[in-house]
Design a protein around this motif. Structure first.
Motif, PDB file in Angstrom:
ATOM      1  N   SER A  37      -4.389  -2.523  -2.819  1.00  0.00           N
ATOM      2  CA  SER A  37      -3.981  -3.353  -1.744  1.00  0.00           C
ATOM      3  C   SER A  37      -3.428  -2.355  -0.641  1.00  0.00           C
ATOM      4  O   SER A  37      -2.242  -1.950  -0.706  1.00  0.00           O
ATOM      5  CB  SER A  37      -2.692  -4.042  -2.352  1.00  0.00           C
ATOM      6  OG  SER A  37      -2.173  -4.804  -1.228  1.00  0.00           O
ATOM      7  N   THR A  38      -3.899  -2.691   0.538  1.00  0.00           N
ATOM      8  CA  THR A  38      -3.752  -1.858   1.732  1.00  0.00           C
ATOM      9  C   THR A  38      -2.180  -2.499   2.196  1.00  0.00           C
ATOM     10  O   THR A  38      -1.691  -1.700   2.618  1.00  0.00           O
ATOM     11  CB  THR A  38      -4.861  -2.063   2.859  1.00  0.00           C
ATOM     12  OG1 THR A  38      -5.051  -3.248   3.138  1.00  0.00           O
ATOM     13  CG2 THR A  38      -6.045  -1.181   2.334  1.00  0.00           C
ATOM     14  N   GLU A  39      -2.145  -3.752   2.011  1.00  0.00           N
ATOM     15  CA  GLU A  39      -0.875  -4.405   2.623  1.00  0.00           C
ATOM     16  C   GLU A  39       0.075  -3.828   1.663  1.00  0.00           C
ATOM     17  O   GLU A  39       1.252  -3.569   2.334  1.00  0.00           O
ATOM     18  CB  GLU A  39      -0.941  -5.857   2.321  1.00  0.00           C
ATOM     19  CG  GLU A  39       0.157  -6.685   2.950  1.00  0.00           C
ATOM     20  CD  GLU A  39       1.411  -6.658   2.028  1.00  0.00           C
ATOM     21  OE1 GLU A  39       2.535  -6.701   2.343  1.00  0.00           O
ATOM     22  OE2 GLU A  39       0.967  -6.478   0.876  1.00  0.00           O
ATOM     23  N   LEU A  41       0.358  -0.921   0.074  1.00  0.00           N
ATOM     24  CA  LEU A  41       0.342   0.526   0.340  1.00  0.00           C
ATOM     25  C   LEU A  41       1.413   0.588   1.443  1.00  0.00           C
ATOM     26  O   LEU A  41       2.081   1.392   1.626  1.00  0.00           O
ATOM     27  CB  LEU A  41      -0.836   0.863   0.707  1.00  0.00           C
ATOM     28  CG  LEU A  41      -1.574   1.715  -0.713  1.00  0.00           C
ATOM     29  CD1 LEU A  41      -3.157   2.275  -0.119  1.00  0.00           C
ATOM     30  CD2 LEU A  41      -0.692   2.866  -1.133  1.00  0.00           C
ATOM     31  N   ARG A  53      -1.014   8.193   1.308  1.00  0.00           N
ATOM     32  CA  ARG A  53      -1.305   6.948   0.470  1.00  0.00           C
ATOM     33  C   ARG A  53      -2.911   6.875   0.240  1.00  0.00           C
ATOM     34  O   ARG A  53      -3.453   7.327   1.217  1.00  0.00           O
ATOM     35  CB  ARG A  53      -1.073   5.599   1.592  1.00  0.00           C
ATOM     36  CG  ARG A  53       0.366   5.590   1.937  1.00  0.00           C
ATOM     37  CD  ARG A  53       0.543   4.626   3.075  1.00  0.00           C
ATOM     38  NE  ARG A  53       1.631   4.890   3.897  1.00  0.00           N
ATOM     39  CZ  ARG A  53       2.190   4.208   4.970  1.00  0.00           C
ATOM     40  NH1 ARG A  53       1.423   3.397   5.340  1.00  0.00           N
ATOM     41  NH2 ARG A  53       3.446   4.739   5.602  1.00  0.00           N
ATOM     42  N   THR A  55      -6.124   4.312  -1.543  1.00  0.00           N
ATOM     43  CA  THR A  55      -6.579   2.842  -2.199  1.00  0.00           C
ATOM     44  C   THR A  55      -7.638   3.371  -3.275  1.00  0.00           C
ATOM     45  O   THR A  55      -7.862   2.342  -4.219  1.00  0.00           O
ATOM     46  CB  THR A  55      -7.311   1.968  -1.306  1.00  0.00           C
ATOM     47  OG1 THR A  55      -8.362   2.973  -0.630  1.00  0.00           O
ATOM     48  CG2 THR A  55      -6.418   1.675  -0.205  1.00  0.00           C
TER      49      THR A  55
END
Length: 387
Positions: A37-39, A41, A53, A55
Motif C-alpha cells: 500500500s503506497t498510502e 507507506l 520505502r 512496495t
C-alpha cells in the motif's frame, strides 16, 4: 557487517508498532519500510521519518543495504518470504506462525543452516509480562509441580481480510501453546484434536477447513503435563482472549476472563486439622493478583518506555500520538532478543528449531481434527541446526 544493523520492516498493519522500537534500539542503524500500500507507506514513513520505502519485497531483498528483515505480512507469506530472505543473505525475524505446512518448516530449517544467518519467530506470549511472572514463580518453586495447563485463543475474525476466511484455528496455535513448552522445556510428542461447530458457507474460504473452533490435547515428550488448547476464530460469542492458565501442586495462575486485567494466583493452603468438625472437606486456597514483571532491567534504556503506553512525536510535525503496548509489553523484548542475536552471532531464544517445535503441533492438531480425532505424531526437530 557493521555493529549497526539495518533492518526492513515488512508489512505495516501490525508492523507499524515495531518501527519506533527499532529506531530506538542502540544497535540499529537504518530502517526501511515495505508494504504493497503506497498510502500506508507514505503515512508510516512520514510519521516516523523513514525515507527508505518499498512496495516490492523482491526489490528490498536485492538491496545490500539491508542486513535483516522483520516479516509481519499475512500468514500465507511467512514461509516464502522467510526462505527468500535467508537465501538473499538476510537475517530474519518473522511473526507467528513459522509456516502452515510441515514441509515448509523443514525447508526453513535447512535454509537457515545453509545461510549462516539468524532466524527468530517473534512469539509474543513468551516475552509478555504475564509469562515472565509465571516463569519466575515456577523457577522459585512457588508453583510446585505443573499438573494442568489450559491455553486459549478466541478471536472473532468476521470483517477481517478475506484470506482469514476458513483459516484452520490450530495452525495459529503458538500464542496458546508455546508458554507450556517454554515452561517445561519440552516438545510435543503427539496430539489428538477435534473440530467443534461448523462454519457458515460465507466463512469457509478456500482452505477446506469446516471448523470455527478446534480443541486439542498435546502429549509432551519427557513431561507428564498434558496441555489442553482451544482455538476459535468464528462463531463464538465472547470478547477477544489470548492467554493461558497453568496449575501446580502448590499454586496456580489463571488467565483473567477479560483481556488487559490481571491474572489471579491461587495458593493451596495446609489442610486444617479441625476442618472435619465443620463438615467441610478438602484444602482451601487463597486468591491474590499476579505481580507482573515488565522486565525493564533486561532492556537497553531507550527501549524501556515501550513496555507500557508511550508517546510518539511524529517526524512530520503533527501532534503527538499515544500508542498502547500490546501483547503484554513483549514488543521491545522481542526486538532486543532478535537484534542481540544478530549482533552477537548467537541463536535467539525462539530460533528455527524452537519455532518448529512450537508451530508443528498446531499443523498436526488440524490434521487430527480433520481425521475425526486420530492421534497424530508430531515431528521432532532437536538435534538439527539452530535452537
Amino acid at each position: 557487517m557493521s555493529a549497526a544493523i539495518n533492518i526492513a520492516v515488512v508489512g505495516l498493519g501490525f508492523g507499524e508498532a515495531f518501527v519506533p522500537i527499532y529506531q530506538a534500539h542502540p544497535s540499529v542503524g537504518r530502517i526501511a519500510l515495505v508494504d504493497v500500500s503506497t498510502e500506508r507507506l507514505a503515512r508510516v514513513g512520514e510519521m516516523y521519518g523513514v525515507e527508505s520505502r518499498y512496495t516490492s519485497y523482491e526489490d528490498m531483498l536485492a538491496d545490500s543495504t539491508w542486513d535483516a528483515v522483520h516479516i509481519l505480512a499475512p500468514v500465507s507469506f511467512h514461509a516464502n518470504y522467510t526462505l527468500a530472505a535467508l537465501r538473499a543473505g538476510k537475517h530474519v525475524a518473522c511473526a507467528v506462525p513459522m509456516a502452515t505446512d510441515l514441509a515448509d518448516i523443514d525447508e526453513i530449517i535447512e535454509a537457515q543452516a545453509a545461510s549462516g544467518k539468524q532466524y527468530m519467530m517473534m512469539e509474543t506470549s513468551t516475552f509478555a509480562r504475564e509469562f515472565r511472572a509465571v516463569q519466575n514463580l515456577l523457577q522459585d518453586g512457588s508453583l510446585g509441580d505443573l499438573t494442568l495447563y489450559k491455553g486459549v485463543h478466541i478471536q472473532n475474525l468476521d470483517g477481517y481480510p478475506p484470506y482469514w476466511l476458513g483459516f484452520p484455528p490450530m495452525q495459529y496455535i503458538t500464542h496458546a501453546l508455546s508458554p507450556a513448552l517454554r515452561l517445561t522445556g519440552t516438545s510435543v510428542k503427539d496430539v489428538v484434536a477435534y473440530g467443534s461447530g461448523r462454519l457458515d458457507e460465507d466463512q469457509t474460504g478456500t482452505s477446506q477447513n469446516p471448523y470455527p473452533t478446534e480443541v486439542g490435547l498435546f502429549r509432551l515428550d519427557g513431561h507428564d503435563l498434558v496441555p489442553e488448547v482451544t482455538m476459535s476464530f468464528f462463531k463464538v460469542a465472547r470478547p477477544y482472549i489470548e492467554g493461558f492458565s497453568v496449575y501446580g501442586s502448590k499454586a496456580s495462575v489463571e488467565w483473567p476472563p477479560v483481556e488487559k486485567t490481571t491474572p489471579l494466583v491461587y495458593e493451596l493452603q495446609d489442610l486444617d486439622p479441625n476442618q472435619a468438625d465443620t463438615g467441610l472437606r478438602g484444602r482451601r486456597s487463597t486468591t491474590v493478583e499476579l505481580a507482573v514483571d515488565d522486565g525493564t532491567e533486561l532492556l537497553p534504556e531507550p527501549l524501556r518506555r515501550f513496555v507500557d503506553t508511550y508517546e510518539v512525536l511524529p517526524a512530520n510535525g503533527d501532534a503527538p500520538v499515544w500508542k498502547s503496548a500490546e501483547h503484554g509489553g513483549s514488543h521491545p523484548h522481542l526486538v532486543h532478543e532478535f537484534i542481540s542475536a544478530v549482533v552477537e552471532g548467537c541463536v535467539p531464544t525462539v530460533g528455527p528449531v524452537t519455532a518448529a517445535e512450537w508451530t508443528a503441533p498446531g499443523i498436526c492438531a488440524h490434521e487430527s481434527a480433520m481425521n475425526d480425532g486420530e492421534r497424530v505424531v508430531v515431528p521432532q526437530y532437536r538435534g538439527r541446526s539452530g535452537r
